[in-house]
Design an enzyme around this catalytic site. Structure first.
Site, PDB file in Angstrom:
ATOM      1  CD  GLU A  84      -2.555  -1.192   2.701  1.00 14.26           C
ATOM      2  OE1 GLU A  84      -2.713  -0.150   3.362  1.00 14.26           O
ATOM      3  OE2 GLU A  84      -2.981  -2.297   3.062  1.00 14.26           O
ATOM      4  CB  CYS A  97       2.764   6.980   3.631  1.00 19.90           C
ATOM      5  SG  CYS A  97       3.128   5.632   4.782  1.00 19.90           S
ATOM      6  CB  CYS A 104       5.914  -6.162   8.787  1.00 19.01           C
ATOM      7  SG  CYS A 104       7.129  -5.438   9.929  1.00 19.01           S
ATOM      8  CB  CYS A 108       4.319  -4.046  16.393  1.00 13.74           C
ATOM      9  SG  CYS A 108       6.050  -3.566  16.223  1.00 13.74           S
ATOM     10  CB  CYS A 111       1.372  -3.227  13.516  1.00 14.36           C
ATOM     11  SG  CYS A 111       1.707  -2.701  11.831  1.00 14.36           S
ATOM     12  CB  CYS A 325       0.511   1.227   7.539  1.00 14.17           C
ATOM     13  SG  CYS A 325       0.734   1.240   9.317  1.00 14.17           S
TER      14      CYS A 325
HETATM   15  N1  SAH Z   1       8.150  -0.630  10.658  1.00 15.70           N
HETATM   16  C1  SAH Z   1       8.288   0.782  10.798  1.00 15.70           C
HETATM   17  C2  SAH Z   1       7.391   1.612   9.889  1.00 15.70           C
HETATM   18  C3  SAH Z   1       5.968   1.184   9.666  1.00 15.70           C
HETATM   19  S1  SAH Z   1       4.644   1.604  10.716  1.00 15.70           S
HETATM   20  C4  SAH Z   1       8.092   1.180  12.226  1.00 15.70           C
HETATM   21  O1  SAH Z   1       7.822   0.308  13.055  1.00 15.70           O
HETATM   22  O2  SAH Z   1       8.280   2.337  12.550  1.00 15.70           O
HETATM   23  C5  SAH Z   1       4.495   3.342  10.857  1.00 15.70           C
HETATM   24  C6  SAH Z   1       4.049   3.757  12.254  1.00 15.70           C
HETATM   25  O3  SAH Z   1       2.686   3.377  12.530  1.00 15.70           O
HETATM   26  C7  SAH Z   1       4.894   3.109  13.355  1.00 15.70           C
HETATM   27  O4  SAH Z   1       5.172   4.056  14.345  1.00 15.70           O
HETATM   28  C8  SAH Z   1       3.937   2.057  13.889  1.00 15.70           C
HETATM   29  O5  SAH Z   1       4.296   1.656  15.183  1.00 15.70           O
HETATM   30  C9  SAH Z   1       2.606   2.761  13.804  1.00 15.70           C
HETATM   31  N2  SAH Z   1       1.434   1.900  13.871  1.00 15.70           N
HETATM   32  C10 SAH Z   1       1.305   0.628  13.443  1.00 15.70           C
HETATM   33  N3  SAH Z   1       0.063   0.169  13.691  1.00 15.70           N
HETATM   34  C11 SAH Z   1      -0.607   1.169  14.291  1.00 15.70           C
HETATM   35  C12 SAH Z   1      -1.936   1.305  14.781  1.00 15.70           C
HETATM   36  N4  SAH Z   1      -2.813   0.309  14.732  1.00 15.70           N
HETATM   37  N5  SAH Z   1      -2.284   2.500  15.309  1.00 15.70           N
HETATM   38  C13 SAH Z   1      -1.403   3.521  15.362  1.00 15.70           C
HETATM   39  N6  SAH Z   1      -0.150   3.455  14.911  1.00 15.70           N
HETATM   40  C14 SAH Z   1       0.256   2.279  14.399  1.00 15.70           C
END
Ligand code: SAH
Length: 335
Positions: A84, A97, A104, A108, A111, A325
């Site tokens: 995306e 973005c 991934c 986390c 996510c 994302c």
């Molecule tokens: N892998 C990288 C970049 C991708 S995510 C990273 O971890 O930074 C981009 C941002 O969105 C990161 O800060 C991630 O922690 C956050 N993110 C992911 N899922 C989320 C969610 N459900 N709500 C809010 N932020 C989220």
């Protein structure tokens, strides 16, 4: 290919050096085939067709927000994988973005992008294509890039750095490093590796908790390397590049949003000049995690401000099109 590699490849085909520049320029434009490279002699186009293949992503889905004009793309790649990109319209310019991996590996808890694990790295060209084709399809001139889509950019280090060099090249899209942000979950040795390159991009670190107990619960990467070593690496990054770090902090109800967390965060960031960007959690049903209440947000911000920490709250764009994302790809995979 980087310009020097392209020059070598064309030299092998018996072509003069200036052709490499012409081809490089074309490769930063939305061309579907060598025949569209109209300033090249026909014979060269034929030679290129024999030696190389040009790929372009196709639009699998496109959504435009009725509220703020945010445009979201779900791209289909040449092997059938999906990633995306999101084009966001800000007063200072349009930002895209982009994703760095298909899926991934980082796991986390909050996510959507990591739910099915990692499928593969994106090639540098596949990251670049997201910028080129988002701009071409949306008609919105892109001036800023954030590597905050699907994937962990530092897990795909070499291809991501190659992408940065390609998109930054004056003969390419010519987007300045200072207009690019890279977001990482915090892989310490890769932060040091990036620092050694001395690029002028902005590093965003997904901190999400100031203590190991909380952070390890929601971010498995923290079990290998804790908060303090991560913050030390951020300090080294700043020393080396002169670029201040921006910390992302997704506010998760009763998990990382208490006054105790805010006080500890302020303590750990005191004097670093770092910036904290609070992100209202986007709910991913699979995670069981909930966004913080407005009261918890307010009190958290108050504590940071009273301790002189620079804090902003990320504005939500495209809430009507699932612009965050991983959400579209996740839906597609479920089907
Ligand atoms: N892998 C990288 C970049 C991708 S995510 C990273 O971890 O930074 C981009 C941002 O969105 C990161 O800060 C991630 O922690 C956050 N993110 C992911 N899922 C989320 C969610 N459900 N709500 C809010 N932020 C989220």
């Amino acid at each position: 290919m980087l310009p020097a590699q392209l020059a070598a490849a064309l030299k092998d085909l018996g072509e003069p050096a200036y052709r490499a520049k012409q081809v490089f320029k074309w490769l930063s434009a939305p061309v579907g085939g060598f025949d569209e490279m109209t300033n090249l002699p026909r014979a060269l186009r034929e030679k290129l067709k024999e030696s190389f293949t040009l790929y372009a992503p196709t639009v699998e889905q496109k959504r435009v927000s009725a509220l703020d004009g945010t445009v979201k793309y779900l791209w289909r790649l040449r092997d059938g994988g999906h990633v995306e990109s999101v084009v966001m319209r800000y007063e200072y310019g349009n930002t895209v973005c982009v994703s760095s991996e298909v899926g991934c590996p980082m796991g986390c808890a909050f996510c959507a992008s990591t739910i099915g694990g990692k499928v593969r790295n994106l090639a540098a060209s596949e990251i670049l294509d997201q910028v080129i084709y988002s701009q071409a399809d949306s008609g919105l001139k892109i001036s800023n890039i954030v590597l905050m889509g699907i994937g962990e950019p530092l897990d795909n280090f070499d291809n991501v750095v190659r992408f940065l060099r390609l998109v930054n090249d004056p003969d390419g899209m010519n987007i300045g490093m200072r207009h690019i942000s890279l977001s990482t979950c915090g892989i310490v040795e890769k932060i040091d590796k990036l620092a050694r390159l001395g690029l002028q991009l902005t590093l965003s670190v997904s901190l999400h908790a100031p203590d190991d107990e909380t952070r390890s619960k929601i971010m498995p990467v923290n079990r290998a390397c804790g908060v303090d070593p991560l913050l030390s690496a951020c300090g080294r990054y700043f020393e080396r590049t002169g670029r201040r770090i921006s910390f992302e902090y997704a506010m998760i109800r009763d998990v990382n949003d208490t006054p105790r967390h805010a006080r500890l965060l302020a303590e750990k960031l005191a004097g670093t000049g770092a910036h904290v960007n609070l992100i209202p959690l986007n709910e991913v049903p699979e995670s069981g995690l909930r966004p913080s209440t407005p009261e918890a947000m307010r009190s958290f911000i108050g504590i940071l401000e009273r301790n002189n920490i620079n804090v902003t709250v990320r504005r939500r764009l495209g809430p009507d099109i699932e612009a965050s994302c991983g959400q579209l790809r996740r839906e597609r995979e479920k089907k």
